[in-house]
Design a protein around this motif. Sequence first.
Motif, short mmCIF file in Angstrom:
data_model
loop_
_atom_site.label_atom_id
_atom_site.label_comp_id
_atom_site.label_asym_id
_atom_site.label_seq_id
_atom_site.Cartn_x
_atom_site.Cartn_y
_atom_site.Cartn_z
N PRO A 15 24.39 41.57 70.08
CA PRO A 15 25.92 41.95 70.08
C PRO A 15 26.03 42.10 68.65
O PRO A 15 26.55 41.04 67.87
CB PRO A 15 26.45 40.87 70.69
CG PRO A 15 25.44 39.50 70.77
CD PRO A 15 24.03 40.26 70.78
N THR A 16 25.74 43.07 67.77
CA THR A 16 25.64 43.19 66.61
C THR A 16 26.93 43.88 66.05
O THR A 16 27.17 44.87 66.52
CB THR A 16 24.25 43.61 65.79
OG1 THR A 16 24.34 43.64 64.59
CG2 THR A 16 23.92 45.05 66.49
N GLN A 17 27.34 43.78 64.90
CA GLN A 17 28.31 44.47 64.05
C GLN A 17 27.70 45.53 63.05
O GLN A 17 28.38 46.15 62.51
CB GLN A 17 29.42 43.93 63.44
CG GLN A 17 30.53 42.95 64.25
CD GLN A 17 31.47 42.24 63.46
OE1 GLN A 17 31.44 41.04 63.66
NE2 GLN A 17 32.18 42.80 62.58
N LEU B 144 30.20 42.93 72.30
CA LEU B 144 30.45 41.56 71.54
C LEU B 144 31.38 40.80 71.92
O LEU B 144 32.49 41.53 72.32
CB LEU B 144 30.58 42.24 70.14
CG LEU B 144 29.44 42.69 69.29
CD1 LEU B 144 28.74 43.97 69.96
CD2 LEU B 144 29.87 42.72 67.79
N GLY B 145 31.04 39.73 72.13
CA GLY B 145 32.19 38.68 72.99
C GLY B 145 32.72 38.15 71.69
O GLY B 145 32.96 37.12 71.48
N GLY B 146 33.28 39.04 70.96
CA GLY B 146 34.17 38.81 69.83
C GLY B 146 33.13 38.77 68.63
O GLY B 146 32.05 38.55 68.50
N GLY B 147 33.64 39.34 67.44
CA GLY B 147 32.84 39.78 66.13
C GLY B 147 33.76 38.87 64.96
O GLY B 147 33.20 37.95 64.38
N PHE B 148 34.66 39.31 64.62
CA PHE B 148 35.64 38.55 63.34
C PHE B 148 34.84 38.95 62.04
O PHE B 148 34.97 38.08 61.18
CB PHE B 148 36.10 37.54 63.58
CG PHE B 148 36.35 37.24 65.11
CD1 PHE B 148 37.59 38.15 65.58
CD2 PHE B 148 35.92 36.33 66.22
CE1 PHE B 148 38.03 37.86 66.94
CE2 PHE B 148 36.55 36.23 67.35
CZ PHE B 148 37.50 36.97 67.86
N GLY B 149 33.68 39.63 61.94
CA GLY B 149 32.83 39.79 60.89
C GLY B 149 31.76 38.87 61.13
O GLY B 149 30.68 39.10 60.30
N ARG B 150 31.66 37.98 61.70
CA ARG B 150 30.30 37.03 62.07
C ARG B 150 29.22 37.82 62.29
O ARG B 150 28.15 37.54 62.22
CB ARG B 150 30.80 36.09 63.13
CG ARG B 150 29.42 35.23 63.29
CD ARG B 150 29.09 34.31 62.28
NE ARG B 150 27.95 33.43 62.18
CZ ARG B 150 26.78 33.59 62.09
NH1 ARG B 150 26.38 34.65 61.77
NH2 ARG B 150 25.73 32.88 62.10
N ALA C 251 29.85 44.94 82.63
CA ALA C 251 29.58 45.22 80.96
C ALA C 251 28.46 44.11 80.74
O ALA C 251 28.41 42.94 81.05
CB ALA C 251 30.84 44.87 80.35
N ARG C 252 27.60 44.84 79.94
CA ARG C 252 26.47 43.92 79.54
C ARG C 252 26.69 43.34 77.91
O ARG C 252 26.83 44.39 76.93
CB ARG C 252 25.01 44.64 79.43
CG ARG C 252 23.77 43.80 79.10
CD ARG C 252 22.67 44.52 79.61
NE ARG C 252 22.10 45.56 78.50
CZ ARG C 252 21.04 46.04 78.47
NH1 ARG C 252 20.03 45.40 78.98
NH2 ARG C 252 20.88 46.88 77.76
N PHE C 253 26.88 42.11 77.86
CA PHE C 253 27.15 41.52 76.58
C PHE C 253 25.62 40.95 76.18
O PHE C 253 24.61 41.17 77.04
CB PHE C 253 28.16 40.12 76.67
CG PHE C 253 29.40 40.78 77.02
CD1 PHE C 253 30.38 40.80 75.68
CD2 PHE C 253 29.86 41.26 78.06
CE1 PHE C 253 31.56 41.02 75.95
CE2 PHE C 253 31.24 41.59 78.36
CZ PHE C 253 32.05 41.67 77.04
N GLY C 254 25.54 40.50 74.98
CA GLY C 254 24.12 40.06 74.74
C GLY C 254 23.73 39.12 75.55
O GLY C 254 22.52 38.75 75.89
#
Length: 727
Positions: free
Chosen positions: A372-374, A401-407, A222-225
């Motif tokens: 890794p954008t929302q 995304l390794g976590g987003g939570f809105g950020r 899996a490719r994260f940012g």
Amino acid sequence: MSAETSNRPSRTSRRNFLKASALAGGGLLIGFRLPGGGRYAQAAGQVPADGTAFEPNAWIRISADDQVTVLVDRSEMGQGVMTALPMLIAEELEADWARIATEFAPADSAYTNSLLGRQATGGSTAIRNAWRPLREAGAAAKEMLLAAAAERWGVSPGDCEAAEQTVRHPASGRSATFGELAASAAEQAVPEAVFLKDPKNFRLLGTPRNRLDAPAKVDGSARFGMDVQLDGLLTAQVVRCPVLGGKAKSFDASEAKRVPGVKQVVEIDAGIAVIAEGFWPAQKGREALRVEWDYGDHAGLTSAAIADSFRQAADSGDAATAHSEGDAAGALEAAAKTVQAEYEVPFLAHVCMEPMNCTARIQDGVCEVWAPTQDQTSTQKVAAEISGLPTDKVTVHTTFLGGGFGRRSHTDFVADAVACAKAAGAPVKVIWTREDTTRHDRFRPATYNRLSAAIGEDGTVSAWRHRIAGPSIMANNGMLKAGQKVDPSSVEAADNLPYTLANIHVDYAMANTPVPLWWWRSVGNSQNGFIREAFFDEVAAAAGEDPYELRRKLIPKGDRNRGVLERAAKEAGWGEPLPEGRARGIAVVYSFGSYCAEVAEVSVSANREVRVHRVDVAIDCGAVVNPEIVAEQMESGVVYGLSAAMDEAITIDRGQVAQGNFDDYRILRIDQMPEVRVHIVDSDADPGGIGEPGTPPIAPAVANAIRAITGEPVRQLPLTRAGYQPA
């Protein structure tokens, strides 16, 4: 969805979202019309560069080798859209789930999330937005495959059926795979309307299915940012002013440039960027850099001063009404008994496990961004603005995304990368350190709250008043209209009480600060859910009522809030005896289209150590796509909200964020995680959200259990500020 609704034809053509195309090699493409979209397929190697194929699709690609690929137009940050969205399509398409492949979709206005107004992932909207359109896309593709088979065999499409990625003609025994039919299906007319399945006939939706992204995350593919690699890639770190609102006055890069591997030191809008051959030389160059800062007007700002400004705003009388029923002021004045309290919550960081990062390349008149954008729309826009290129020359490659939570719906880290790539004339990956990610986050607002309730001689709760004082996310980011005094996100869960009360007044005193703000998982519901539900238990105690029974009394029969409240209490064994020093607390909060109640079983030791042993979550999120994902998101929401409630707080000292890493911004440890039991309430309503609704009820449920044990209300978070410690 009811059977009546599901059997009504959905008119696909009037929405202008279906487009049939033929792939080179005999495949079928079906989905949105993508303006200028051919470049995406060419970049992915799907069609020849001479453009002999039709335009590519938005969602479904069926190749001649019988591969069905779903293009996922939302960001996968652990919430499961890479599985749930393909399930919507596969259900109506009659694809073989075991053979579904996925790719992230490109950035394009055709992928606009209708609930957000742009291509973005947030607000627990992914399934809510896709529930009908993606099923319609699958159903339309199936109808075209049936038509192609019928034409081939000289029979009526109505005499054919599709199952497990194969079209059959039962009367003759003939069959053909989707891949065999793909080229001719692309020549069929897009159906004017399609019938969607009755939910009772679902074979995929509503059933647990393994996540399609799990294997890649397990085997490391899996490719994260952070994983993006390009030929000639450089790495940059950006030094930012430590004081809020400050900027560089001057800098000396001579020593930084002597560090082996440092290629360039440039000033960009965010600060001073050190661009190097790798992360380590960028780090060492950053340490050698000498910057003189202009700290600006906020160098003396402290958390204490901010808290005082909130209280002053609450005192000023300049509060705008957010919700009002009856005459709360009059009822309070005439009450036999009143309950009053002040509640405070702190600024919070998002603490995504993957630090902020982005890679950009500007080459041959094209800007490419790997992020890794929302928010693909905003990412594309900011990249166009900084690169000076038109939007259609900016390609966004969304990574995991390794976590987003809105950020990650903000674009500051994207701006860094594009600015550095432009300055360097080479591809650049910008990596924020953990300290950068924490200190230069955009935080959940802190607030100060005053609440009062009126109780009659018979114990009836006759009035409720809540004043919120704090900064506005929308004002902080220039989103409020002229003269607008109420930020809707600031009053969420405060302005929509589930309780039937004759007199309610909720108002908001905006008190803005220099602290940068942004959406945080469940936004205003996260703090107001705690404040409202914790204060409700104080009111119940003053009225001599069991907090569960009073809630139940004040929520009408048939209300979905009452349904989850009763389910959570039943599953948790509300009222059953517990060991000494242990109690249950309950809370119910509606958010993002879903109804959620939680019961926390908590113990408090003699030295005020708190342990949460068990949490029962009842969730009514309407129609369920994948119950495993619902359960995972409820568990995730619990741990996220519990961590914040236990020990998370951002403080400001001398204009600077005091916390930087997990030693001073402590998140929940694995041995502190309670057992979480998730109970899904059956519903035939359209889907609600699941990414955020599990977070708001956990803090008040825990606080209410603590009050039941100690007799002391918890009016301040985190619990460490209230004199408790995590066990």
